[in-house]
Design an enzyme around this catalytic site. Structure first.
Site, PDB file in Angstrom:
ATOM      1  N   THR A 180      -4.015  -0.692  -7.447  1.00 13.03           N
ATOM      2  CA  THR A 180      -4.817   0.489  -7.731  1.00 13.03           C
ATOM      3  C   THR A 180      -3.969   1.744  -7.785  1.00 13.03           C
ATOM      4  O   THR A 180      -2.855   1.791  -7.252  1.00 13.03           O
ATOM      5  CB  THR A 180      -5.912   0.651  -6.660  1.00 13.03           C
ATOM      6  N   ILE A 181      -4.515   2.768  -8.432  1.00 14.98           N
ATOM      7  CA  ILE A 181      -4.056   4.145  -8.268  1.00 14.98           C
ATOM      8  C   ILE A 181      -5.196   4.995  -7.713  1.00 14.98           C
ATOM      9  O   ILE A 181      -5.142   6.209  -7.740  1.00 14.98           O
ATOM     10  CB  ILE A 181      -3.514   4.735  -9.586  1.00 14.98           C
ATOM     11  N   ASN A 182      -6.235   4.344  -7.254  1.00 16.48           N
ATOM     12  CA  ASN A 182      -7.448   4.891  -6.646  1.00 16.48           C
ATOM     13  C   ASN A 182      -8.451   5.288  -7.718  1.00 16.48           C
ATOM     14  O   ASN A 182      -9.013   4.416  -8.363  1.00 16.48           O
ATOM     15  CB  ASN A 182      -7.144   6.050  -5.694  1.00 16.48           C
TER      16      ASN A 182
ATOM     17  N   ARG B  77       0.840  -1.191   0.000  1.00 17.11           N
ATOM     18  CA  ARG B  77       0.000   0.000   0.000  1.00 17.11           C
ATOM     19  C   ARG B  77       0.883   1.252   0.000  1.00 17.11           C
ATOM     20  O   ARG B  77       1.982   1.251   0.579  1.00 17.11           O
ATOM     21  CB  ARG B  77      -0.881  -0.024   1.243  1.00 17.11           C
TER      22      ARG B  77
ATOM     23  N   SER C 228      -7.807   0.744   2.983  1.00 18.14           N
ATOM     24  CA  SER C 228      -8.164   0.290   1.638  1.00 18.14           C
ATOM     25  C   SER C 228      -9.365  -0.644   1.713  1.00 18.14           C
ATOM     26  O   SER C 228      -9.640  -1.249   2.751  1.00 18.14           O
ATOM     27  CB  SER C 228      -6.983  -0.455   1.008  1.00 18.14           C
ATOM     28  N   SER C 229     -10.053  -0.766   0.573  1.00 20.42           N
ATOM     29  CA  SER C 229     -11.132  -1.755   0.452  1.00 20.42           C
ATOM     30  C   SER C 229     -10.707  -2.987  -0.337  1.00 20.42           C
ATOM     31  O   SER C 229     -11.501  -3.923  -0.490  1.00 20.42           O
ATOM     32  CB  SER C 229     -12.350  -1.112  -0.237  1.00 20.42           C
TER      33      SER C 229
ATOM     34  N   THR D  54      -9.449   0.372 -10.267  1.00 19.03           N
ATOM     35  CA  THR D  54      -8.585  -0.554  -9.549  1.00 19.03           C
ATOM     36  C   THR D  54      -8.608  -1.780 -10.441  1.00 19.03           C
ATOM     37  O   THR D  54      -9.400  -1.845 -11.372  1.00 19.03           O
ATOM     38  CB  THR D  54      -9.153  -0.841  -8.138  1.00 19.03           C
TER      39      THR D  54
ATOM     40  N   GLY E 276     -13.493  -1.695  -7.564  1.00 17.50           N
ATOM     41  CA  GLY E 276     -14.811  -1.139  -7.303  1.00 17.50           C
ATOM     42  C   GLY E 276     -14.920  -0.273  -6.075  1.00 17.50           C
ATOM     43  O   GLY E 276     -16.015  -0.093  -5.554  1.00 17.50           O
ATOM     44  N   GLY E 277     -13.790   0.259  -5.549  1.00 16.41           N
ATOM     45  CA  GLY E 277     -13.887   1.108  -4.362  1.00 16.41           C
ATOM     46  C   GLY E 277     -14.471   0.351  -3.192  1.00 16.41           C
ATOM     47  O   GLY E 277     -14.181  -0.825  -2.970  1.00 16.41           O
TER      48      GLY E 277
END
Length: 581
Positions: free
Chosen positions: A392-394, A101, A445-446, A374, A465-466
């Protein structure tokens, strides 16, 4: 495969009559009959299979797939971001969670994200230099290669380097995503150099070449950690960030560390679930939701009653996420309590089967229309090693900032911190002190890469998917438990509740009219695509990009399921490859 238009559990029940072929008269196989790779892009899947053909293991293939996705899916991930790798080493039987992360720069204090009048500065949190955390993905490649791989980085990064140098055809989602974020992307000269041709954005079918990114990957392959976090790449990253008004320094880049963490594990019915620990919020939430639901026979209930109970489990898990979860190196996360079956039983006792529980908090904004910014991949190799990787890069194209000369598109993960306590982030979720930024701290994070292991089946699953990642993985677990195959699990209709805002959002095919009406009669607010929520917008039409592989040890088969919604190449995956004699 086209998703069913019926409710999720109606689909599950309809497929119970056609389960995976299981040869109960044969002992489960100890090793898979080949390799299986599922990713969101056919070129990344092929990169992983190329490395497996060359004698690499699943961990080598994970580096190849992850790096290739970083090249061909800049809309979703990249080496300017971070990720989690859930890994199983077949030779030792060990599961390990690799935490790559991003971390907060020292200068990124909460005060930096406020306007002069004390309001939250969302543009600064989401776009440009202050939005970016220190990347972790390049360090993960080095760490995995040195500790778990069998091939050098020069070999496992070769497919990604080739894709960056020679290019690949721009696809529709990439082109549309650029148009959606064009204003931000074109603020920065380094980004314009990559994505504009003669001053114009790429069109579908144009070849996107990234020579600077190829050079950065080559230096990483040649020099390992120092090829990215020290030397010329690090100098260009710092210069590019600081030229745009940010504050990075060489010491914090060189100090980045990958963390190895113990996965969360618990039982749901006949499965052992192995999943992501903090700083992911997904594993704790998944443990809570499934252990709450363990108290009911979901298949014996009607559609609305099932969804009601699943939603109530989501509501309670997301409530705890808001207040208790953060980077375990900085805050005391009550993980043992939150994942306890006894705690889940207590939460279950608060659920009224005949009525929705109001979230009872200050109202927030409607959940934003959410992209798939993501990515996830799943791998099983012929030795039984397996990897679930989510990176991810968000948000869409991250911060939009590429420091000149690097080709590295930086993340905007700082928005995943509680930059202003009690203020929703881009995904509509709030946080407090546990997830406030500090120098070197990892934002919550999710991402929820997950393994499911039963007596005769093993699955790897995950999705972008956040905040909806967590609930999509939950529905995937329930799908496998009901007997679906990998492709059916990847295609399942989806719905979501995250405590605040207090509403169920759903894909257009998740509920029929009767089920939606019954849920509303129970007291739920249900937002369907095209409907306008009070004070907000209706939910997105489709979510996620679910990637999963399944090894059926009873009949010796491998499957790969790739989401029909957003995978490039129409879900083009290689289900299995024979093991060379």
């Amino acid at each position: 495969m086209k998703p069913s238009k019926s409710l999720l559990f109606a689909l599950l029940l309809s497929l119970l009559c056609t389960p995976l072929a299981v040869a109960r008269d044969h002992a489960p196989q100890e090793r898979p009959p080949g390799h299986a790779v599922a990713s969101a892009h056919a070129l990344a899947t092929e990169a992983g299979l190329e490395i497996l053909r060359e004698g690499g293991n699943a961990f080598d293939a994970a580096i190849a797939v992850s790096a290739a996705l970083s090249v061909v899916e800049p809309i979703s991930s990249g080496i300017g971001g971070g990720g989690f790798f859930l890994m199983h080493d077949a030779s030792s039987g060990r599961d390990v969670f690799i935490d790559a992360r991003e971390t907060a720069p020292a200068a990124a204090t909460p005060e930096r994200y406020l306007t002069a009048d004390g309001e939250f500065d969302r543009d600064r949190a989401e776009n440009g230099p202050w939005a970016a955390g220190i990347p972790g993905l390049p360090a993960a490649f080095v760490h995995i290669a040195e500790r778990y791989g069998s091939l050098p980085l020069s070999q496992t990064l070769a497919p990604a380097i080739r894709l960056a140098r020679e290019g690949f055809p721009a696809y529709g989602r990439l082109v549309r995503g650029y148009q959606a974020k064009r204003e931000v992307m074109e603020r920065f000269p380094g980004t314009r150099d990559v994505f504009l041709v003669d001053g114009q954005p790429l069109e579908e079918g144009d070849v996107l070449r990234q020579p600077d990114l190829a050079r950065t990957l080559e230096l990483l392959a040649e020099r390992g950690f120092d090829g990215f976090y020290r030397g010329e790449v690090a100098e260009k990253l710092i210069a590019g960030v600081n030229a745009e008004g940010g504050e990075w320094n060489a010491d914090e880049l060189a100090a980045y560390e990958v963390k190895e963490r113990e996965p969360i594990r618990f039982r749901y019915r006949d499965w052992e679930i192995v999943t992501a620990p903090p700083p992911s919020s997904g594993g704790i939430a998944l443990a809570q939701m499934l252990q709450i639901l363990q108290g009911w026979d979901l298949r014996a209930l009607d559609d609305a009653a099932r969804v009601h109970l699943v939603v109530e489990s989501m509501r309670r898990a997301f409530r705890d996420r808001t207040f208790y979860l953060g980077d375990p190196d900085f805050v005391q996360v009550p993980q043992r309590l939150l994942t306890s079956p006894d705690y889940a039983a207590g939460l279950r006792s608060t659920i009224n089967p005949a009525r929705a529980t109001p979230s009872d908090l200050l109202s927030g904004e409607a959940t934003p229309l959410e992209g798939n910014d993501t990515t996830h991949f799943s791998i099983i190799d012929a030795q039984g090693n397996r990897v679930g990787g989510t990176q991810t890069i968000n948000l869409l194209f991250g911060s939009g900032l590429i420091p000149p000369g690097t080709g590295v598109l930086l993340n905007n993960e700082m928005d995943d911190f509680a930059l202003k306590p009690g203020t929703p982030n881009a995904f509509g979720v709030m946080g407090y002190e546990a997830n406030a930024p500090e120098a070197g701290k990892r934002m919550l994070s999710s991402m929820t890469p997950t393994f499911m292991v039963s007596a005769d089946r093993t699955a790897v699953l995950g999705t972008p998917g956040g905040t909806r990642i967590i609930t999509m993985v939950l529905l995937g677990v329930l799908g496998y438990d009901a007997g679906l195959d990998a492709q059916a699990v990847a295609a399942l209709p989806r719905y979501h509740h995250q405590w605040m805002p207090d509403r169920i959002s759903a894909e257009g095919n998740a509920f029929d009219a009767g089920t939606a009406a019954a849920l509303r009669a129970l007291g739920h607010q249900v937002d369907l695509p095209g409907e306008t929520a009070a004070g907000g917008r209706g939910s997105s039409h489709v979510w996620g990009n679910f990637q999963t592989v399944l090894w059926n040890r009873a009949d010796g088969t491998l499957q790969a399921g790739s989401d029909p919604r957003n995978s490039v190449g129409s879900g083009e995956v290689v289900l299995a490859e024979p093991v060379a004699p």
